[in-house]
Motif scaffolding. Structure first.
Motif, PDB file in Angstrom:
ATOM      1  N   ALA A 180     148.480  46.116  73.357  1.00 52.83           N
ATOM      2  CA  ALA A 180     147.072  46.467  73.219  1.00 52.83           C
ATOM      3  C   ALA A 180     146.272  45.913  74.397  1.00 52.83           C
ATOM      4  O   ALA A 180     145.391  46.597  74.933  1.00 52.83           O
ATOM      5  CB  ALA A 180     146.517  45.928  71.902  1.00 52.83           C
ATOM      6  N   ALA A 181     146.577  44.686  74.817  1.00 48.11           N
ATOM      7  CA  ALA A 181     145.885  44.093  75.964  1.00 48.11           C
ATOM      8  C   ALA A 181     146.211  44.871  77.236  1.00 48.11           C
ATOM      9  O   ALA A 181     145.343  45.083  78.080  1.00 48.11           O
ATOM     10  CB  ALA A 181     146.265  42.623  76.110  1.00 48.11           C
ATOM     11  N   LEU A 182     147.467  45.326  77.377  1.00 52.86           N
ATOM     12  CA  LEU A 182     147.850  46.123  78.542  1.00 52.86           C
ATOM     13  C   LEU A 182     147.088  47.443  78.568  1.00 52.86           C
ATOM     14  O   LEU A 182     146.563  47.851  79.609  1.00 52.86           O
ATOM     15  CB  LEU A 182     149.362  46.368  78.545  1.00 52.86           C
ATOM     16  N   GLU A 188     143.912  35.320  68.551  1.00 53.21           N
ATOM     17  CA  GLU A 188     143.034  36.314  69.177  1.00 53.21           C
ATOM     18  C   GLU A 188     143.117  36.309  70.699  1.00 53.21           C
ATOM     19  O   GLU A 188     142.668  37.236  71.341  1.00 53.21           O
ATOM     20  CB  GLU A 188     141.576  36.121  68.731  1.00 53.21           C
ATOM     21  N   ARG A 189     143.715  35.272  71.305  1.00 51.69           N
ATOM     22  CA  ARG A 189     143.834  35.196  72.765  1.00 51.69           C
ATOM     23  C   ARG A 189     145.260  34.879  73.191  1.00 51.69           C
ATOM     24  O   ARG A 189     145.477  34.320  74.269  1.00 51.69           O
ATOM     25  CB  ARG A 189     142.895  34.109  73.293  1.00 51.69           C
ATOM     26  N   ALA A 190     146.235  35.237  72.395  1.00 50.28           N
ATOM     27  CA  ALA A 190     147.616  34.849  72.665  1.00 50.28           C
ATOM     28  C   ALA A 190     148.191  35.519  73.909  1.00 50.28           C
ATOM     29  O   ALA A 190     149.042  34.956  74.569  1.00 50.28           O
ATOM     30  CB  ALA A 190     148.494  35.152  71.458  1.00 50.28           C
ATOM     31  N   CYS A 191     147.745  36.710  74.241  1.00 49.19           N
ATOM     32  CA  CYS A 191     148.284  37.439  75.394  1.00 49.19           C
ATOM     33  C   CYS A 191     147.173  37.715  76.410  1.00 49.19           C
ATOM     34  O   CYS A 191     146.062  38.055  76.050  1.00 49.19           O
ATOM     35  CB  CYS A 191     148.892  38.768  74.952  1.00 49.19           C
ATOM     36  N   ARG A 192     147.532  37.550  77.691  1.00 42.74           N
ATOM     37  CA  ARG A 192     146.586  37.836  78.776  1.00 42.74           C
ATOM     38  C   ARG A 192     147.268  38.765  79.761  1.00 42.74           C
ATOM     39  O   ARG A 192     148.359  38.495  80.238  1.00 42.74           O
ATOM     40  CB  ARG A 192     146.176  36.562  79.490  1.00 42.74           C
ATOM     41  N   VAL A 200     144.470  48.537  81.491  1.00 43.68           N
ATOM     42  CA  VAL A 200     144.656  49.788  82.237  1.00 43.68           C
ATOM     43  C   VAL A 200     143.390  50.636  82.146  1.00 43.68           C
ATOM     44  O   VAL A 200     142.934  51.207  83.147  1.00 43.68           O
ATOM     45  CB  VAL A 200     145.889  50.557  81.714  1.00 43.68           C
ATOM     46  N   HIS A 201     142.803  50.718  80.955  1.00 44.06           N
ATOM     47  CA  HIS A 201     141.567  51.486  80.780  1.00 44.06           C
ATOM     48  C   HIS A 201     140.453  50.909  81.658  1.00 44.06           C
ATOM     49  O   HIS A 201     139.718  51.651  82.324  1.00 44.06           O
ATOM     50  CB  HIS A 201     141.153  51.477  79.309  1.00 44.06           C
ATOM     51  N   LYS A 202     140.345  49.593  81.672  1.00 39.03           N
ATOM     52  CA  LYS A 202     139.342  48.921  82.498  1.00 39.03           C
ATOM     53  C   LYS A 202     139.577  49.214  83.985  1.00 39.03           C
ATOM     54  O   LYS A 202     138.644  49.473  84.736  1.00 39.03           O
ATOM     55  CB  LYS A 202     139.432  47.416  82.224  1.00 39.03           C
ATOM     56  N   GLU A 236     161.129  45.979  77.395  1.00 37.87           N
ATOM     57  CA  GLU A 236     160.243  47.028  76.891  1.00 37.87           C
ATOM     58  C   GLU A 236     158.857  46.948  77.538  1.00 37.87           C
ATOM     59  O   GLU A 236     158.303  47.953  77.990  1.00 37.87           O
ATOM     60  CB  GLU A 236     160.123  46.877  75.370  1.00 37.87           C
ATOM     61  N   LEU A 237     158.302  45.739  77.610  1.00 37.35           N
ATOM     62  CA  LEU A 237     156.990  45.566  78.221  1.00 37.35           C
ATOM     63  C   LEU A 237     157.005  45.896  79.710  1.00 37.35           C
ATOM     64  O   LEU A 237     156.068  46.497  80.231  1.00 37.35           O
ATOM     65  CB  LEU A 237     156.517  44.121  78.047  1.00 37.35           C
ATOM     66  N   GLU A 238     158.081  45.507  80.392  1.00 41.46           N
ATOM     67  CA  GLU A 238     158.177  45.777  81.825  1.00 41.46           C
ATOM     68  C   GLU A 238     158.211  47.283  82.091  1.00 41.46           C
ATOM     69  O   GLU A 238     157.534  47.779  82.986  1.00 41.46           O
ATOM     70  CB  GLU A 238     159.417  45.106  82.407  1.00 41.46           C
ATOM     71  N   ALA A 239     158.973  48.015  81.274  1.00 41.57           N
ATOM     72  CA  ALA A 239     159.049  49.471  81.441  1.00 41.57           C
ATOM     73  C   ALA A 239     157.675  50.114  81.186  1.00 41.57           C
ATOM     74  O   ALA A 239     157.238  50.987  81.939  1.00 41.57           O
ATOM     75  CB  ALA A 239     160.098  50.048  80.507  1.00 41.57           C
TER      76      ALA A 239
END
Length: 187
Positions: free
Chosen positions: A77-79, A50-54, A83-85, A15-18
């Motif tokens: 949410a981090a993705l 709060e920093r589990a995903c990068r 992307v916005h950045k 799902e994340l890869e897609a």
């Protein structure tokens, strides 16, 4: 876009890869001429919620590299934030290129002449400037205490004096969630 995932169960990986590929295609459409683009999503359990995903996005465009990195509690949410950045960076990059391309040689020469010289407070180190210096006390401690201090400060590295040898060492967080230790020696 190349997508690299670390630390996710198989059902979430697909799902994340897609999702990452879809968002990557939109970013590449904003910036024609992209040579290479990559999305790395890491999940590190030991860093706290709060920093589990990068999420790290990198795009190679001609001779420039655009990069954004966001850490957060949720991979999606981090993705989205990364992307916005990256979209903001692409817009700045495109605007800067357009502005320079429209200038005549004479206008460019006049523009360069109006730019003030670099302040003598900063040291020129090639592509960038050292714009901040910080003095601090290096305290003797064990490696485990240095790692704990680094995590409490929410830094990616920590400089400390080894309590046994008295030598200066650096602990740092590796991309895979583990830690590294740098021990300088005389050459």
């Amino acid at each position: 876009m190349d997508v690299i995932l670390h630390g996710f169960p198989a059902h979430l990986q697909r799902e994340l890869e897609a999702t990452a590929r879809d968002k990557g295609a939109k970013l590449e459409a904003l910036l024609p001429g992209t040579v290479e683009s990559r999305c790395e999503i890491h999940r590190r359990h030991r860093l706290g919620p709060e920093r589990a995903c990068r999420v790290q996005l990198t795009m190679h465009v001609r001779k420039r590299i655009l990069r954004s990195e966001v850490k957060g509690p949720d991979a999606k949410a981090a993705l989205d934030a990364a992307v916005h950045k990256m979209e903001r960076q692409i817009e700045r990059f495109k605007g800067r290129r357009r502005h320079v391309r429209r200038m005549s040689k004479e206008e460019a020469r006049q523009f360069v002449e109006t730019v003030p010289p670099v302040s003598e407070d900063y040291e020129d180190v090639g592509d960038g400037l050292i714009v901040r210096e910080k003095d601090f006390t290096v305290e003797p401690m064990a490696v485990a205490d240095a790692v704990e201090t680094m995590e409490q400060l929410n830094h990616d590295f920590h400089l400390f004096k080894d309590q046994d040898s008295g030598a200066i060492h650096v602990v740092y967080r590796r991309d895979n969630g583990n830690y590294g230790l740098l021990r300088p020696r005389d050459g």
